[in-house]
Design a protein around this motif. Structure first.
Motif, PDB file in Angstrom:
ATOM      1  N   HIS A 128       0.807  -1.216   0.000  1.00  0.00           N
ATOM      2  CA  HIS A 128       0.000   0.000   0.000  1.00  0.00           C
ATOM      3  C   HIS A 128       0.844   1.272   0.000  1.00  0.00           C
ATOM      4  CE1 HIS A 128      -3.097  -2.942   1.007  1.00  0.00           C
ATOM      5  NE2 HIS A 128      -3.970  -2.048   0.602  1.00  0.00           N
ATOM      6  N   GLN A 129       1.968   1.264   0.699  1.00  0.00           N
ATOM      7  CA  GLN A 129       2.812   2.458   0.669  1.00  0.00           C
ATOM      8  C   GLN A 129       3.443   2.636  -0.712  1.00  0.00           C
ATOM      9  OE1 GLN A 129       2.665   4.684   2.828  1.00  0.00           O
ATOM     10  NE2 GLN A 129       1.892   3.658   4.652  1.00  0.00           N
ATOM     11  N   SER A 130       3.775   1.530  -1.370  1.00  0.00           N
ATOM     12  CA  SER A 130       4.323   1.614  -2.727  1.00  0.00           C
ATOM     13  C   SER A 130       3.256   2.114  -3.701  1.00  0.00           C
ATOM     14  CB  SER A 130       4.849   0.250  -3.175  1.00  0.00           C
ATOM     15  OG  SER A 130       5.895  -0.189  -2.330  1.00  0.00           O
ATOM     16  N   PHE A 131       2.031   1.694  -3.479  1.00  0.00           N
ATOM     17  CA  PHE A 131       0.924   2.146  -4.315  1.00  0.00           C
ATOM     18  C   PHE A 131       0.716   3.648  -4.157  1.00  0.00           C
ATOM     19  CE2 PHE A 131      -3.673   2.767  -5.122  1.00  0.00           C
ATOM     20  CZ  PHE A 131      -3.752   2.261  -6.403  1.00  0.00           C
ATOM     21  N   ALA A 132       0.683   4.129  -2.929  1.00  0.00           N
ATOM     22  CA  ALA A 132       0.489   5.555  -2.680  1.00  0.00           C
ATOM     23  C   ALA A 132       1.633   6.380  -3.255  1.00  0.00           C
ATOM     24  CB  ALA A 132       0.350   5.814  -1.183  1.00  0.00           C
ATOM     25  N   ALA A 133       2.831   5.809  -3.217  1.00  0.00           N
ATOM     26  CA  ALA A 133       4.002   6.545  -3.704  1.00  0.00           C
ATOM     27  C   ALA A 133       3.937   6.818  -5.195  1.00  0.00           C
ATOM     28  CB  ALA A 133       5.278   5.777  -3.360  1.00  0.00           C
ATOM     29  N   LYS A 134       3.103   6.097  -5.923  1.00  0.00           N
ATOM     30  CA  LYS A 134       2.951   6.378  -7.349  1.00  0.00           C
ATOM     31  C   LYS A 134       2.359   7.762  -7.579  1.00  0.00           C
ATOM     32  CE  LYS A 134       2.715   1.616  -9.007  1.00  0.00           C
ATOM     33  NZ  LYS A 134       3.895   1.767  -9.877  1.00  0.00           N
ATOM     34  N   TRP A 135       1.656   8.294  -6.578  1.00  0.00           N
ATOM     35  CA  TRP A 135       1.159   9.673  -6.631  1.00  0.00           C
ATOM     36  C   TRP A 135       1.982  10.580  -5.703  1.00  0.00           C
ATOM     37  CZ3 TRP A 135      -2.232   5.549  -7.017  1.00  0.00           C
ATOM     38  CH2 TRP A 135      -3.062   5.551  -8.133  1.00  0.00           C
ATOM     39  N   PHE A 136       3.131  10.061  -5.262  1.00  0.00           N
ATOM     40  CA  PHE A 136       3.985  10.808  -4.326  1.00  0.00           C
ATOM     41  C   PHE A 136       3.184  11.190  -3.088  1.00  0.00           C
ATOM     42  CE2 PHE A 136       5.269  11.402  -8.700  1.00  0.00           C
ATOM     43  CZ  PHE A 136       6.502  10.783  -8.661  1.00  0.00           C
ATOM     44  N   ALA A 137       2.447  10.182  -2.618  1.00  0.00           N
ATOM     45  CA  ALA A 137       1.581  10.332  -1.463  1.00  0.00           C
ATOM     46  C   ALA A 137       1.970   9.294  -0.414  1.00  0.00           C
ATOM     47  CB  ALA A 137       0.120  10.160  -1.877  1.00  0.00           C
ATOM     48  N   LYS A 138       1.307   9.364   0.723  1.00  0.00           N
ATOM     49  CA  LYS A 138       1.491   8.371   1.775  1.00  0.00           C
ATOM     50  C   LYS A 138       0.155   7.692   2.053  1.00  0.00           C
ATOM     51  CE  LYS A 138       5.410  10.703   3.987  1.00  0.00           C
ATOM     52  NZ  LYS A 138       5.943  11.281   5.246  1.00  0.00           N
ATOM     53  N   MET A 139       0.234   6.508   2.618  1.00  0.00           N
ATOM     54  CA  MET A 139      -0.976   5.757   2.897  1.00  0.00           C
ATOM     55  C   MET A 139      -1.305   5.816   4.385  1.00  0.00           C
ATOM     56  SD  MET A 139      -3.241   4.027   1.178  1.00  0.00           S
ATOM     57  CE  MET A 139      -2.483   3.243  -0.243  1.00  0.00           C
ATOM     58  N   LYS A 140      -2.531   6.229   4.681  1.00  0.00           N
ATOM     59  CA  LYS A 140      -3.036   6.129   6.046  1.00  0.00           C
ATOM     60  C   LYS A 140      -3.601   4.733   6.242  1.00  0.00           C
ATOM     61  CE  LYS A 140      -4.096  11.022   6.777  1.00  0.00           C
ATOM     62  NZ  LYS A 140      -5.159  12.013   7.132  1.00  0.00           N
ATOM     63  N   VAL A 141      -3.227   4.123   7.346  1.00  0.00           N
ATOM     64  CA  VAL A 141      -3.470   2.694   7.545  1.00  0.00           C
ATOM     65  C   VAL A 141      -4.522   2.467   8.636  1.00  0.00           C
ATOM     66  CG1 VAL A 141      -2.375   0.556   8.340  1.00  0.00           C
ATOM     67  CG2 VAL A 141      -1.150   2.104   6.795  1.00  0.00           C
ATOM     68  N   PRO A 142      -5.477   1.550   8.403  1.00  0.00           N
ATOM     69  CA  PRO A 142      -6.439   1.217   9.454  1.00  0.00           C
ATOM     70  C   PRO A 142      -5.735   0.590  10.651  1.00  0.00           C
ATOM     71  CG  PRO A 142      -6.619  -0.304   7.594  1.00  0.00           C
ATOM     72  CD  PRO A 142      -5.729   0.814   7.154  1.00  0.00           C
ATOM     73  N   GLY A 143      -6.186   0.999  11.835  1.00  0.00           N
ATOM     74  CA  GLY A 143      -5.566   0.495  13.054  1.00  0.00           C
ATOM     75  C   GLY A 143      -4.344   1.274  13.475  1.00  0.00           C
ATOM     76  N   ARG A 144      -3.966   2.244  12.649  1.00  0.00           N
ATOM     77  CA  ARG A 144      -2.819   3.094  12.988  1.00  0.00           C
ATOM     78  C   ARG A 144      -3.238   4.560  12.900  1.00  0.00           C
ATOM     79  NH1 ARG A 144       2.099   1.338   9.678  1.00  0.00           N
ATOM     80  NH2 ARG A 144       1.510   2.959   8.174  1.00  0.00           N
ATOM     81  N   GLU A 145      -3.280   5.114  11.693  1.00  0.00           N
ATOM     82  CA  GLU A 145      -3.771   6.488  11.551  1.00  0.00           C
ATOM     83  C   GLU A 145      -5.301   6.549  11.453  1.00  0.00           C
ATOM     84  OE1 GLU A 145       0.286   6.178   9.658  1.00  0.00           O
ATOM     85  OE2 GLU A 145      -1.622   5.135   9.365  1.00  0.00           O
ATOM     86  N   LEU A 146      -5.935   5.398  11.196  1.00  0.00           N
ATOM     87  CA  LEU A 146      -7.378   5.338  10.980  1.00  0.00           C
ATOM     88  C   LEU A 146      -8.017   4.312  11.909  1.00  0.00           C
ATOM     89  CD1 LEU A 146      -7.280   5.197   7.072  1.00  0.00           C
ATOM     90  CD2 LEU A 146      -7.812   7.214   8.456  1.00  0.00           C
ATOM     91  N   PRO A 147      -9.344   4.373  12.094  1.00  0.00           N
ATOM     92  CA  PRO A 147     -10.028   3.337  12.868  1.00  0.00           C
ATOM     93  C   PRO A 147      -9.767   1.951  12.307  1.00  0.00           C
ATOM     94  CG  PRO A 147     -11.486   5.200  12.478  1.00  0.00           C
ATOM     95  CD  PRO A 147     -10.249   5.451  11.652  1.00  0.00           C
ATOM     96  N   GLU A 148      -9.908   0.939  13.140  1.00  0.00           N
ATOM     97  CA  GLU A 148      -9.496  -0.417  12.776  1.00  0.00           C
ATOM     98  C   GLU A 148     -10.231  -0.975  11.561  1.00  0.00           C
ATOM     99  OE1 GLU A 148      -9.376  -3.247  15.892  1.00  0.00           O
ATOM    100  OE2 GLU A 148      -7.482  -2.418  16.629  1.00  0.00           O
ATOM    101  N   ASN A 149     -11.463  -0.580  11.359  1.00  0.00           N
ATOM    102  CA  ASN A 149     -12.198  -1.153  10.234  1.00  0.00           C
ATOM    103  C   ASN A 149     -12.464  -0.120   9.136  1.00  0.00           C
ATOM    104  OD1 ASN A 149     -13.190  -3.534   9.099  1.00  0.00           O
ATOM    105  ND2 ASN A 149     -15.286  -3.100   9.710  1.00  0.00           N
ATOM    106  N   ALA A 150     -11.639   0.929   9.110  1.00  0.00           N
ATOM    107  CA  ALA A 150     -11.745   1.922   8.038  1.00  0.00           C
ATOM    108  C   ALA A 150     -10.959   1.457   6.821  1.00  0.00           C
ATOM    109  CB  ALA A 150     -11.208   3.270   8.515  1.00  0.00           C
TER     110      ALA A 150
END
Length: 381
Positions: A87-109
């Motif tokens: 997922h981080q590699s995918f986001a990097a294609k837009w020079f972005a970062k990935m917010k992850v469920p259970g970390r930056e987001l609720p567990e089931n987001a």
């Protein structure tokens, strides 16, 4: 029937549809299906990061459930690729970062792409003077993306998963090139952030077009190398925010469509179909894509573009997938889902070149009975 024989039938069915021929029945290809909770309803999106092997196990179990086993596509298991890396590699294609469920987001987001916008207006000159690959590496540094710091794939585990998936007898039509570069218009809109990029189109159009010429040529060259390195029947190209609900026909003609005029012919020469995954409303732009050779592309919409309009304009030119809305499988009733799918079957029953699919992806909160209803409707049961 042994799994290999089942796979051969599924592959023949899929290739007939891709080549706009009539298969033995309509293929069923559900993108992005997260059926782990059909086995264990307590599981959440964060489990892709925390308990990936259990997710894989339950995805495989779900693929063997009654009715669902008729789906031609294999479960989307990890194949040993850590979710963080993927997922981080995918986001990097837009020079972005990935917010992850259970970390930056609720567990089931759902995971979310967070745009960083590291590209400046001056960087258009950098592209023109030094090339896209030079700036691309610089932009990745600016957002702090280091692929070597990401978790490494578990190759041995991935091979074991491949054996388990092969035993299901699903189709294994290959994706040529793996993940091909996304359209440069889309990538630059992420690198600059969308509002700034759209302003650039009107403030400095000639400079943007000059930079796009370079980015497009480099992306076509990269795509050709990837296709040669990883053979397959189709190459995935994602369109996200360049439909007629985002830009005008004038902008589309000048800044977006020239890339397809370069990429699709290259892929066609290599006997690889362009799988056009088009999110949003493309109704006013459909006729542009009719110029490509018959059966050289696949139109893979989400549910926003009217599929009847897609069939009217592109139905004799390319395979069409469609297009059960994610909301329908998550909050609709089985009757709603069955009727929607039956309408699609009726629309395409006299023609080849149709694949029953979700609109973009089946959402993680899709109800099992709703997915089953789509399958039963496709099978005519």
């Amino acid at each position: 029937m042994v799994p290999q024989e089942m796979t051969e039938i599924c592959n023949k069915r899929m290739m007939a549809a891709l080549n706009m021929e009539k298969p033995d029945r309509i293929p069923i290809l559900f993108s992005g299906h997260c059926y782990y909770n059909f086995i264990d309803p307590t599981m959440v999106m964060a489990d892709f990061w925390r308990r990936p092997k259990l997710v894989d196990e339950n995805l495989i179990k779900a693929a063997e459930l009654p009715i669902l086993k008729e789906i031609d596509s294999p479960p989307m298991v990890s194949l040993g690729m850590p979710a963080e890396t993927k997922h981080q590699s995918f986001a990097a294609k837009w020079f972005a970062k990935m917010k992850v469920p259970g970390r930056e987001l609720p567990e089931n987001a759902l995971w979310q792409i967070s745009e960083q916008g590291p590209m400046t207006e001056e960087d258009y000159d950098t592209i023109i003077n030094k090339g896209w690959n030079y700036l691309k590496q610089e932009l990745l540094k600016r957002i702090g993306f280091d692929p070597d710091a990401l978790p490494k794939p578990d190759i041995d585990y991935g091979k074991k998963l491949q054996v388990k998936v092969a035993a299901l007898g699903k189709q294994n039509i290959g994706r040529a090139g793996g993940m091909l570069p996304f359209p440069p218009f889309e990538v630059l809109s992420g690198a600059r952030k969308l509002p700034k990029f759209f302003r650039d189109l009107y403030r400095i159009p000639d400079k943007v077009r000059a930079a796009l010429d370079i980015v497009e040529d480099e992306c076509v060259e990269e795509s050709a190398k990837l296709i040669d390195a990883i053979p397959g029947e189709y190459g995935f190209i994602g369109g996200t925010r360049a439909g007629c609900d985002f830009i005008s026909s004038k902008v589309f003609e000048k800044f977006y469509f020239p890339y397809y005029r370069k990429l699709v012919p290259m892929m066609h020469k290599k006997n690889v179909k362009a799988w056009l995954h088009m999110d949003g409303n493309w109704e006013l732009f459909l006729h542009y894509f009719a110029e490509f050779p018959k059966a050289s592309c696949v139109w893979d919409p989400d549910h926003i573009t009217d599929i009847r309009k897609i069939k009217e304009i592109l139905g004799d030119k390319m395979c069409i997938t469609g297009n059960v809305p994610p909301a329908l499988t998550s909050v609709g009733t089985p009757e709603d889902c069955y009727n929607y799918a039956r309408d699609l079957v009726e629309l395409f029953k006299d023609d080849g070149g149709f694949i029953m699919n979700s609109g973009c992806s089946v959402p993680p909160n899709a109800k099992r009975e709703n997915v089953e209803a789509v399958v039963l409707a496709t099978l005519g049961k």
